[in-house]
Structure formats: structure tokens, C-alpha cells
Design an enzyme around this catalytic site. Structure first.
Site, PDB file in Angstrom:
ATOM      1  N   GLU A 111       0.862  -1.200   0.000  1.00  0.00           N
ATOM      2  CA  GLU A 111       0.000   0.000   0.000  1.00  0.00           C
ATOM      3  C   GLU A 111       0.886   1.233   0.000  1.00  0.00           C
TER       4      GLU A 111
ATOM      5  N   GLY B  59      -7.785   2.413   1.504  1.00  0.00           N
ATOM      6  CA  GLY B  59      -7.996   3.000   0.177  1.00  0.00           C
ATOM      7  C   GLY B  59      -9.058   4.088   0.149  1.00  0.00           C
ATOM      8  N   THR B  60      -9.720   4.193  -0.976  1.00  0.00           N
ATOM      9  CA  THR B  60     -10.649   5.300  -1.224  1.00  0.00           C
ATOM     10  C   THR B  60     -11.821   5.290  -0.255  1.00  0.00           C
ATOM     11  N   CYS B  61     -12.470   4.149  -0.100  1.00  0.00           N
ATOM     12  CA  CYS B  61     -13.716   4.100   0.673  1.00  0.00           C
ATOM     13  C   CYS B  61     -13.502   4.659   2.081  1.00  0.00           C
TER      14      CYS B  61
ATOM     15  N   LYS C 133     -19.997  10.334   3.729  1.00  0.00           N
ATOM     16  CA  LYS C 133     -21.286  10.077   4.406  1.00  0.00           C
ATOM     17  C   LYS C 133     -21.293  10.673   5.817  1.00  0.00           C
TER      18      LYS C 133
ATOM     19  N   TYR D  45     -22.560  11.324  -9.268  1.00  0.00           N
ATOM     20  CA  TYR D  45     -22.708  10.972  -7.852  1.00  0.00           C
ATOM     21  C   TYR D  45     -22.077  12.013  -6.940  1.00  0.00           C
ATOM     22  N   ILE D  46     -20.798  12.338  -7.236  1.00  0.00           N
ATOM     23  CA  ILE D  46     -20.072  13.219  -6.318  1.00  0.00           C
ATOM     24  C   ILE D  46     -20.683  14.608  -6.339  1.00  0.00           C
TER      25      ILE D  46
ATOM     26  N   ASP E 224     -12.082  -0.783  -8.655  1.00  0.00           N
ATOM     27  CA  ASP E 224     -12.229   0.326  -9.607  1.00  0.00           C
ATOM     28  C   ASP E 224     -11.181   0.346 -10.715  1.00  0.00           C
TER      29      ASP E 224
ATOM     30  N   HIS F  65     -46.167  -1.919  10.253  1.00  0.00           N
ATOM     31  CA  HIS F  65     -46.766  -0.609  10.028  1.00  0.00           C
ATOM     32  C   HIS F  65     -46.304   0.346  11.124  1.00  0.00           C
TER      33      HIS F  65
HETATM   34  C1  LIG Z   1     -16.189  10.875  -2.677  1.00  0.00           C
HETATM   35  C2  LIG Z   1     -16.518   9.433  -2.941  1.00  0.00           C
HETATM   36  C3  LIG Z   1     -17.633   8.882  -2.351  1.00  0.00           C
HETATM   37  C4  LIG Z   1     -17.945   7.547  -2.582  1.00  0.00           C
HETATM   38  N1  LIG Z   1     -19.057   7.031  -1.989  1.00  0.00           N
HETATM   39  C5  LIG Z   1     -19.380   5.737  -2.205  1.00  0.00           C
HETATM   40  C6  LIG Z   1     -20.512   5.174  -1.576  1.00  0.00           C
HETATM   41  O1  LIG Z   1     -21.237   5.841  -0.840  1.00  0.00           O
HETATM   42  N2  LIG Z   1     -20.792   3.874  -1.798  1.00  0.00           N
HETATM   43  C7  LIG Z   1     -19.998   3.096  -2.615  1.00  0.00           C
HETATM   44  O2  LIG Z   1     -20.284   1.915  -2.776  1.00  0.00           O
HETATM   45  N3  LIG Z   1     -18.908   3.615  -3.240  1.00  0.00           N
HETATM   46  C8  LIG Z   1     -18.591   4.911  -3.045  1.00  0.00           C
HETATM   47  N4  LIG Z   1     -17.471   5.425  -3.651  1.00  0.00           N
HETATM   48  C9  LIG Z   1     -16.654   4.554  -4.515  1.00  0.00           C
HETATM   49  C10 LIG Z   1     -15.770   3.659  -3.637  1.00  0.00           C
HETATM   50  O3  LIG Z   1     -15.058   4.438  -2.718  1.00  0.00           O
HETATM   51  C11 LIG Z   1     -14.816   2.806  -4.491  1.00  0.00           C
HETATM   52  O4  LIG Z   1     -15.548   2.179  -5.503  1.00  0.00           O
HETATM   53  C12 LIG Z   1     -14.185   1.776  -3.588  1.00  0.00           C
HETATM   54  O5  LIG Z   1     -13.396   2.398  -2.607  1.00  0.00           O
HETATM   55  C13 LIG Z   1     -13.414   0.697  -4.336  1.00  0.00           C
HETATM   56  O6  LIG Z   1     -12.078   0.950  -4.374  1.00  0.00           O
HETATM   57  P1  LIG Z   1     -11.004  -0.176  -4.744  1.00  0.00           P
HETATM   58  O7  LIG Z   1     -11.143  -1.340  -3.839  1.00  0.00           O
HETATM   59  O8  LIG Z   1     -11.072  -0.427  -6.186  1.00  0.00           O
HETATM   60  O9  LIG Z   1      -9.661   0.570  -4.481  1.00  0.00           O
HETATM   61  P2  LIG Z   1      -9.299   1.773  -3.532  1.00  0.00           P
HETATM   62  O10 LIG Z   1     -10.118   1.766  -2.292  1.00  0.00           O
HETATM   63  O11 LIG Z   1      -9.276   3.002  -4.337  1.00  0.00           O
HETATM   64  O12 LIG Z   1      -7.823   1.367  -3.066  1.00  0.00           O
HETATM   65  C14 LIG Z   1      -6.748   1.388  -3.929  1.00  0.00           C
HETATM   66  C15 LIG Z   1      -5.494   1.484  -3.073  1.00  0.00           C
HETATM   67  O13 LIG Z   1      -4.383   1.205  -3.879  1.00  0.00           O
HETATM   68  C16 LIG Z   1      -3.320   2.049  -3.501  1.00  0.00           C
HETATM   69  N5  LIG Z   1      -2.404   2.112  -4.641  1.00  0.00           N
HETATM   70  C17 LIG Z   1      -2.628   2.652  -5.859  1.00  0.00           C
HETATM   71  N6  LIG Z   1      -1.569   2.467  -6.663  1.00  0.00           N
HETATM   72  C18 LIG Z   1      -0.651   1.786  -5.940  1.00  0.00           C
HETATM   73  C19 LIG Z   1       0.646   1.294  -6.221  1.00  0.00           C
HETATM   74  N7  LIG Z   1       1.218   1.435  -7.416  1.00  0.00           N
HETATM   75  N8  LIG Z   1       1.310   0.656  -5.230  1.00  0.00           N
HETATM   76  C20 LIG Z   1       0.749   0.478  -3.993  1.00  0.00           C
HETATM   77  N9  LIG Z   1      -0.474   0.920  -3.697  1.00  0.00           N
HETATM   78  C21 LIG Z   1      -1.178   1.562  -4.653  1.00  0.00           C
HETATM   79  C22 LIG Z   1      -4.014   3.361  -3.160  1.00  0.00           C
HETATM   80  O14 LIG Z   1      -3.219   4.169  -2.307  1.00  0.00           O
HETATM   81  C23 LIG Z   1      -5.285   2.862  -2.486  1.00  0.00           C
HETATM   82  O15 LIG Z   1      -5.124   2.768  -1.094  1.00  0.00           O
HETATM   83  C24 LIG Z   1     -17.117   6.766  -3.429  1.00  0.00           C
HETATM   84  C25 LIG Z   1     -15.988   7.321  -4.024  1.00  0.00           C
HETATM   85  C26 LIG Z   1     -15.689   8.650  -3.784  1.00  0.00           C
HETATM   86  C27 LIG Z   1     -14.457   9.237  -4.418  1.00  0.00           C
HETATM   87  N1  LIG Z   2     -23.038   6.836  -3.425  1.00  0.00           N
HETATM   88  C1  LIG Z   2     -22.123   6.244  -4.181  1.00  0.00           C
HETATM   89  O1  LIG Z   2     -22.127   5.044  -4.406  1.00  0.00           O
HETATM   90  C2  LIG Z   2     -21.026   7.082  -4.763  1.00  0.00           C
HETATM   91  C3  LIG Z   2     -20.818   8.385  -4.335  1.00  0.00           C
HETATM   92  C4  LIG Z   2     -19.781   9.117  -4.896  1.00  0.00           C
HETATM   93  C5  LIG Z   2     -18.978   8.529  -5.860  1.00  0.00           C
HETATM   94  N2  LIG Z   2     -19.201   7.250  -6.253  1.00  0.00           N
HETATM   95  C6  LIG Z   2     -18.350   6.621  -7.291  1.00  0.00           C
HETATM   96  O2  LIG Z   2     -17.375   7.539  -7.727  1.00  0.00           O
HETATM   97  C7  LIG Z   2     -17.398   7.617  -9.148  1.00  0.00           C
HETATM   98  C8  LIG Z   2     -16.972   8.976  -9.583  1.00  0.00           C
HETATM   99  O3  LIG Z   2     -17.991   9.948  -9.304  1.00  0.00           O
HETATM  100  P1  LIG Z   2     -18.127  11.226 -10.213  1.00  0.00           P
HETATM  101  O4  LIG Z   2     -19.310  11.995  -9.752  1.00  0.00           O
HETATM  102  O5  LIG Z   2     -16.810  11.917 -10.322  1.00  0.00           O
HETATM  103  O6  LIG Z   2     -18.361  10.594 -11.647  1.00  0.00           O
HETATM  104  P2  LIG Z   2     -19.696  10.232 -12.446  1.00  0.00           P
HETATM  105  O7  LIG Z   2     -19.234   9.419 -13.586  1.00  0.00           O
HETATM  106  O8  LIG Z   2     -20.752   9.723 -11.552  1.00  0.00           O
HETATM  107  O9  LIG Z   2     -20.220  11.644 -12.967  1.00  0.00           O
HETATM  108  C9  LIG Z   2     -19.416  12.498 -13.724  1.00  0.00           C
HETATM  109  C10 LIG Z   2     -20.313  13.471 -14.446  1.00  0.00           C
HETATM  110  O10 LIG Z   2     -19.499  14.499 -14.970  1.00  0.00           O
HETATM  111  C11 LIG Z   2     -19.908  14.773 -16.299  1.00  0.00           C
HETATM  112  N3  LIG Z   2     -18.745  15.329 -16.998  1.00  0.00           N
HETATM  113  C12 LIG Z   2     -17.607  14.675 -17.344  1.00  0.00           C
HETATM  114  N4  LIG Z   2     -16.742  15.533 -17.917  1.00  0.00           N
HETATM  115  C13 LIG Z   2     -17.346  16.757 -17.909  1.00  0.00           C
HETATM  116  C14 LIG Z   2     -16.956  18.044 -18.361  1.00  0.00           C
HETATM  117  N5  LIG Z   2     -15.763  18.253 -18.922  1.00  0.00           N
HETATM  118  N6  LIG Z   2     -17.821  19.067 -18.194  1.00  0.00           N
HETATM  119  C15 LIG Z   2     -19.037  18.866 -17.601  1.00  0.00           C
HETATM  120  N7  LIG Z   2     -19.460  17.664 -17.168  1.00  0.00           N
HETATM  121  C16 LIG Z   2     -18.622  16.631 -17.311  1.00  0.00           C
HETATM  122  C17 LIG Z   2     -20.372  13.426 -16.832  1.00  0.00           C
HETATM  123  O11 LIG Z   2     -21.254  13.600 -17.925  1.00  0.00           O
HETATM  124  C18 LIG Z   2     -21.058  12.840 -15.607  1.00  0.00           C
HETATM  125  O12 LIG Z   2     -22.410  13.208 -15.520  1.00  0.00           O
HETATM  126  C19 LIG Z   2     -18.821   7.252  -9.517  1.00  0.00           C
HETATM  127  O13 LIG Z   2     -18.905   6.734 -10.804  1.00  0.00           O
HETATM  128  C20 LIG Z   2     -19.200   6.249  -8.484  1.00  0.00           C
HETATM  129  O14 LIG Z   2     -18.861   4.968  -8.939  1.00  0.00           O
HETATM  130  C21 LIG Z   2     -20.211   6.530  -5.723  1.00  0.00           C
END
Ligand SMILES: Cc1cc2nc3c(=O)[nH]c(=O)nc-3n(C[C@H](O)[C@H](O)[C@H](O)COP(=O)(O)OP(=O)(O)OC[C@H]3O[C@@H](n4cnc5c(N)ncnc54)[C@H](O)[C@@H]3O)c2cc1C
Ligand SMILES: NC(=O)c1ccc[n+]([C@@H]2O[C@H](COP(=O)([O-])OP(=O)(O)OC[C@H]3O[C@@H](n4cnc5c(N)ncnc54)[C@H](O)[C@@H]3O)[C@@H](O)[C@H]2O)c1
Length: 461
Positions: free
Chosen positions: A32, A38-40, A49, A182-183, A311, A444
Site C-alpha cells: 500500500e 484506500g478510497t472508501c 457520508k 454521484y459526487i 475500480d 406498520h
Molecule cells: C467521494 C466518494 C464517495 C464515494 N461514496 C461511495 C458510496 O457511498 N458507496 C460506494 O459503494 N462507493 C462509493 N465510492 C466509490 C468507492 O469508494 C470505491 O468504488 C471503492 O473504494 C473501491 O475501491 P477499490 O477497492 O477499487 O480501491 P481503492 O479503495 O481506491 O484502493 C486502492 C489502493 O491502492 C493504492 N495504490 C494505488 N496504486 C498503488 C501502487 N502502485 N502501489 C501500492 N499501492 C497503490 C491506493 O493508495 C489505495 O489505497 C465513493 C468514491 C468517492 C471518491
Molecule cells: N453513493 C455512491 O455510491 C457514490 C458516491 C460518490 C462517488 N461514487 C463513485 O465515484 C465515481 C466517480 O464519481 P463522479 O461523480 O466523479 O463521476 P460520475 O461518472 O458519476 O459523474 C461524472 C459526471 O461528470 C460529467 N462530466 C464529465 N466531464 C465533464 C466536463 N468536462 N464538463 C461537464 N461535465 C462533465 C459526466 O457527464 C457525468 O455526468 C462514480 O462513478 C461512483 O462509482 C459513488
């Protein structure tokens, strides 16, 4: 160092996979580069959230008079909001790290991994040293990062991503968001509720074009009623920083050009796989046209013994999907389970308020596939629980097969929409005909009870 399994990235697939393989006796390394989880845990679900919960408190306080409770206008203490988020994130990360470090047979290696050849990697550690690592099996779980579009001036204009905006110490005056996915939806509503003026800029003519128009339209109305401005069919052609520190964006819409000024700019236009440092081409791993790792439906890449999860593959990017990838890979390798990612149910939930819980086919996707369907719809104004709690925004919608009466999909735009959708997901897992839900007994007055009424609308359809 030689391992049975090398896992790159401690995301939602990598961490449980590493622990599982070590537990069954595989000599395992988890690499790592930043923080475990990671991201979540660090930049996604958990922090966003947590912040959204603060935004909802502010909203409820502002709207409590409708329920007969008078309150002064809420004061947002942004530093406290961010501190609460940090506490929750740090605690979650620490628990995960402790679990990984305590797992026998698992080496947690902090550093950035790069392929040097087939099944061989160099790990560059933060202190400048490096380690050579080799694995019989390699699992890539490196996730994705925000995509920054090539807009003129973008590199000279301050912008935020979903990661950096979660560390703001003050509430923006006017937050302009590129994208309306979404974001943008979740953060747009959050910052509006914390007190910002919010404008969403989406280049597509339709909002959430994977969703049905009625659902997307209803959500758009809800957000607009909260004061969020949504501009569809709008491209940003140029960005610049003004002398007073504000940002100015040049917008192009319907052939006309105009400028928009904001105090903060959030880019939320999708995410791209983290592969620049990994250099998968050195192992001969084939990518998709969009640059994600290509796999078969058991998640093996073009190189035998190298798998990709989460992802970094092209597909639905959700935590629960990444976790399911781990289950598919581990159960296939350890139990010969023969699992595939094809045709798996993909639920998701957008955490706006009300939430949009989604599963299976939309009406438009079902019609495009030529399916013969019935469509059930219920406004939240007809839901007893919604009326009692003062939460009547949104609608429920389900798609059923005309012949078998099986539920093919649902969109639940409602308070706790994700939970209500999960009830229908279970029905879909069991292939129940919709009548079982129409006539089933639910407590209910719960929101789920109104699934009776949702399917009753089909009686005369
Ligand atoms: C703002 C936001 C809100 C979100 N909300 C939701 C939600 O509510 N519900 C939901 O289901 N999903 C949500 N998602 C999406 C979700 O977070 C991701 O789909 C999820 O974390 C899956 O990630 P992953 O397991 O693919 O990898 P990640 O969790 O992204 O982990 C990848 C890891 O790899 C590491 N890494 C990368 N390259 C290297 C390398 N070369 N060497 C060593 N380590 C490396 C990174 O540092 C990272 O820790 C959200 C995403 C964002 C950005
Ligand atoms: N509740 C959840 O599960 C949750 C919450 C946040 C993020 N996520 C994950 O994170 C990913 C990324 O989220 P996101 O919102 O960045 O991507 P997204 O793919 O959901 O939305 C991106 C939006 O930006 C628009 N867009 C792209 N380029 C543009 C430009 N140059 N000008 C104007 N509009 C443009 C696209 O048409 C699209 O509607 C999602 O696909 C989702 O998988 C999930």
C-alpha cells in the site's frame, strides 16, 4: 522476496483478500502506497457520508418549524464538522491497520509498487529505499483517482477534488461543481445545506442519463427546490483565477458563451484507474480502450495468475462491488466455486436526501432490451410513513416482467431509499413474483410497508 500472493492496493478487495489468503496459509504481501483502506475509508464513502450527516442535521434544524418545533437558524462550525469526519476516518483506518498487522503470514509493505516484469515488482518505500517482490499470484486493487479534464487554464486555476474538498476549513460562498454525477449531487447538496451557493455544470443534455427520466427529473426538482442551480448541456471551455482569488469559468451552452464566477471549484467529472506508477504494460497486462485493466468474468487479466479487482477494472465503481470481486476471486481460487462477475446484481445508492436506491433494470433499459414489462410507481406523498415524518419528497418505481411477474429492477427515491431498495433486491435474489411483496406483511408504519401499495398500482395496469 518471494510470495505465494502479492496484493497491490489495500482497498475494499485487497485488504480482505490479503487476510483471507494469509489465513489459509499462503505467504502473502499487501503493498500500500498511502493509507490502508484506500478510497472508501479515507477519501470516499466514510468521510463523505459522515459530512453528509452533518449537512442533514443543518437541514432538519432549518425545516423543523414545519413540525411545530421553532429553532434558531443553525450555525455551522465547519472546523468541528471536519474534525468529526477526521476522527471517524482515522479510527476506521487504525482498526483496519491493526487487523492487517496482526494477521499471521501477512506482510503489510508500505510503498509504491511498479511492475518490472511478469509477476515481478519493485516497491519504492517512502524513505527512498526499495524492495524487489515476486508473487506466484498477483492481485491488482489499485483503485482510481479523480479525472481532471483538459480545460484551458485548469492547471493555473485552483480547484478541489472530492478528496481535497473534504478538508476545507470554511464553508465556500459559491461552490461551482464540474459534473452532475454521484459526487456532484452528494457534495452539491451537502455544501448547499452547510450554507454555500451551489452551481452544477453538466455537459450532457440530460441529468443522470443512466436513470429513468422521471426519477432524474424528480431528483433535479428536489435539489433545485433546495436552491442548487443545475445547468445541463454546459461545457467549461476555459478556467482562470481572478485577482481577488475567485475562479472564473467560461461556459459554452447552445452555441453561446458566458462566464461564471465562484469562490471554489470542485471537479467531479469521473475517475481514472491508478496505473501510472504500477506500469502494468511491463507485465504484458492488456488494458481496455478507456485505459482500465481488462479482465475475464473471473477477474483474471490477460496474464495468467494476475487478477484485477475493484475500480481499476472498467465497471461499476462501488465499494460493495470491489468487495464482491474479492469474494469471486478468493472463492474461485480456494474453493473452486466457479463464480463469475457476469450477470451479478449491482445495487447502488446515491446518498442525496432523499436517497436514490437502485437495483436491476430501469424502465428505459428494459424497453431498450425489448422486454415486455409492467411499471409500478408510487409518489412519496402517498406513503404513510413519509406523511407522518414530513418526508414526502421522491417516488418509488419498480419494473416487473409481464409474463413471469418477477421484479426486474427498482428505483427508490425516498428517505432510506437504499434500505427499501435492498428489500426488493432480496426479492429479486429469490426470484419472487411481485405479488409476494404486494401481499406480504410488513410492519406498520414503515417505509417498506408501502411496497404493498407500490405493487398494488399494477392491479389495474
Ligand atoms: C467521494 C466518494 C464517495 C464515494 N461514496 C461511495 C458510496 O457511498 N458507496 C460506494 O459503494 N462507493 C462509493 N465510492 C466509490 C468507492 O469508494 C470505491 O468504488 C471503492 O473504494 C473501491 O475501491 P477499490 O477497492 O477499487 O480501491 P481503492 O479503495 O481506491 O484502493 C486502492 C489502493 O491502492 C493504492 N495504490 C494505488 N496504486 C498503488 C501502487 N502502485 N502501489 C501500492 N499501492 C497503490 C491506493 O493508495 C489505495 O489505497 C465513493 C468514491 C468517492 C471518491
Ligand atoms: N453513493 C455512491 O455510491 C457514490 C458516491 C460518490 C462517488 N461514487 C463513485 O465515484 C465515481 C466517480 O464519481 P463522479 O461523480 O466523479 O463521476 P460520475 O461518472 O458519476 O459523474 C461524472 C459526471 O461528470 C460529467 N462530466 C464529465 N466531464 C465533464 C466536463 N468536462 N464538463 C461537464 N461535465 C462533465 C459526466 O457527464 C457525468 O455526468 C462514480 O462513478 C461512483 O462509482 C459513488
Amino acid at each position: 522476496m518471494k510470495y505465494d500472493a502479492v496484493i497491490i492496493g489495500s482497498g475494499q478487495a485487497g485488504s480482505p483478500l490479503a487476510a483471507k489468503l494469509a489465513k489459509v496459509g499462503w505467504k502473502t504481501a499487501l503493498i500500500e502506497k498511502r493509507w490502508v483502506g484506500g478510497t472508501c475509508v479515507n477519501d470516499g464513502c466514510t468521510p463523505s457520508k459522515t459530512l453528509i450527516a452533518s449537512g442533514r442535521r443543518a437541514y432538519l434544524a432549518r425545516h423543523s418549524a414545519a413540525l411545530g418545533i421553532q429553532m434558531p437558524a443553525p450555525v455551522v462550525d465547519m472546523a468541528a464538522v471536519i474534525q468529526r469526519k477526521d476522527r471517524i476516518v482515522i479510527a476506521k483506518r487504525a482498526r483496519l491497520e491493526e487487523w492487517l498487522r496482526k494477521t499471521d503470514g501477512l506482510d503489510l509493505i508500505i510503498g509504491t509498487a511498479s511492475f518490472t516484469g511478469d509477476k515481478k515488482l519493485t516497491v519504492h518505500h517512502p524513505d527512498g529505499t526499495s524492495t524487489e517482490v515476486e508473487g506466484e499470484f498477483i492481485f491488482v486493487n489499485t483503485g482510481a483517482s479523480p479525472q481532471i479534464p483538459a480545460i484551458e487554464g485548469v492547471n493555473d486555476t485552483p480547484y478541489y477534488t472530492s478528496t481535497t474538498i473534504m478538508d476545507l476549513k470554511t464553508v465556500p460562498d459559491h461552490l461551482v461543481i464540474l459534473g452532475a454525477g454521484y459526487i456532484a449531487m452528494e457534495f452539491g447538496q451537502l455544501f448547499r445545506r452547510l450554507g454555500s451557493q451551489v452551481t452544477l455544470l453538466e455537459r450532457s443534455a440530460a441529468l443522470l442519463n443512466k436513470e429513468d427520466d422521471d426519477i432524474a427529473g424528480e431528483l433535479k426538482n428536489i435539489l433545485e427546490m433546495e436552491g442548487i442551480k443545475i445547468r445541463l448541456g454546459t461545457a467549461v471551455t476555459k478556467a482562470s483565477r481572478l485577482a481577488d482569488g475567485k475562479i472564473e469559468l467560461t461556459l459554452s451552452s447552445n452555441g453561446t458563451s458566458q462566464t461564471l464566477t465562484g469562490s471554489h471549484w470542485l471537479i467531479a467529472s469521473g475517475r481514472l484507474p491508478n496505473l501510472r506508477e504500477l506500469k502494468p504494460e511491463r507485465a504484458g497486462i492488456v488494458l481496455t480502450e478507456k485505459g482500465f485493466i481488462k479482465t475475464d468474468d473471473r477477474l483474471e487479466t490477460s496474464v495468467k495468475g494476475i487478477y484485477a479487482l475493484g475500480d481499476v477494472r472498467e465497471g461499476p465503481a462501488f465499494t460493495h462491488i470491489s468487495y464482491n470481486d474479492y469474494l469471486v476471486v478468493s472463492r474461485n481460487l480456494l474453493d473452486k466455486a466457479g463464480l463469475s462477475v457476469q450477470d451479478r446484481l449491482v445495487p447502488y445508492c446515491m446518498f442525496t436526501d432523499p436517497e436514490l436506491g437502485r437495483i436491476g433494470l430501469t424502465e428505459k433499459a428494459a424497453r431498450e432490451k425489448g422486454r415486455r414489462i409492467k411499471v409500478a410507481k408510487l409518489s412519496m406523498t402517498q406513503v404513510a410513513r413519509g406523511i407522518e415524518t414530513g418526508e414526502t419528497r421522491g417516488m418509488m418505481k419498480a419494473i416487473v416482467d409481464e409474463e413471469t411477474h418477477e421484479i426486474l429492477g427498482a428505483s427508490i427515491l425516498a428517505p432510506h431509499g437504499g434500505e427499501i431498495m435492498s428489500v426488493l433486491e432480496v426479492a429479486m435474489m429469490g426470484k419472487l413474483p411481485y405479488e409476494k411483496i404486494r401481499d406480504g406483511i410488513f410492519a406498520h408504519p414503515t417505509f417498506s410497508e408501502s411496497l404493498n401499495n407500490l405493487f398494488m398500482t399494477l392491479d389495474n395496469a
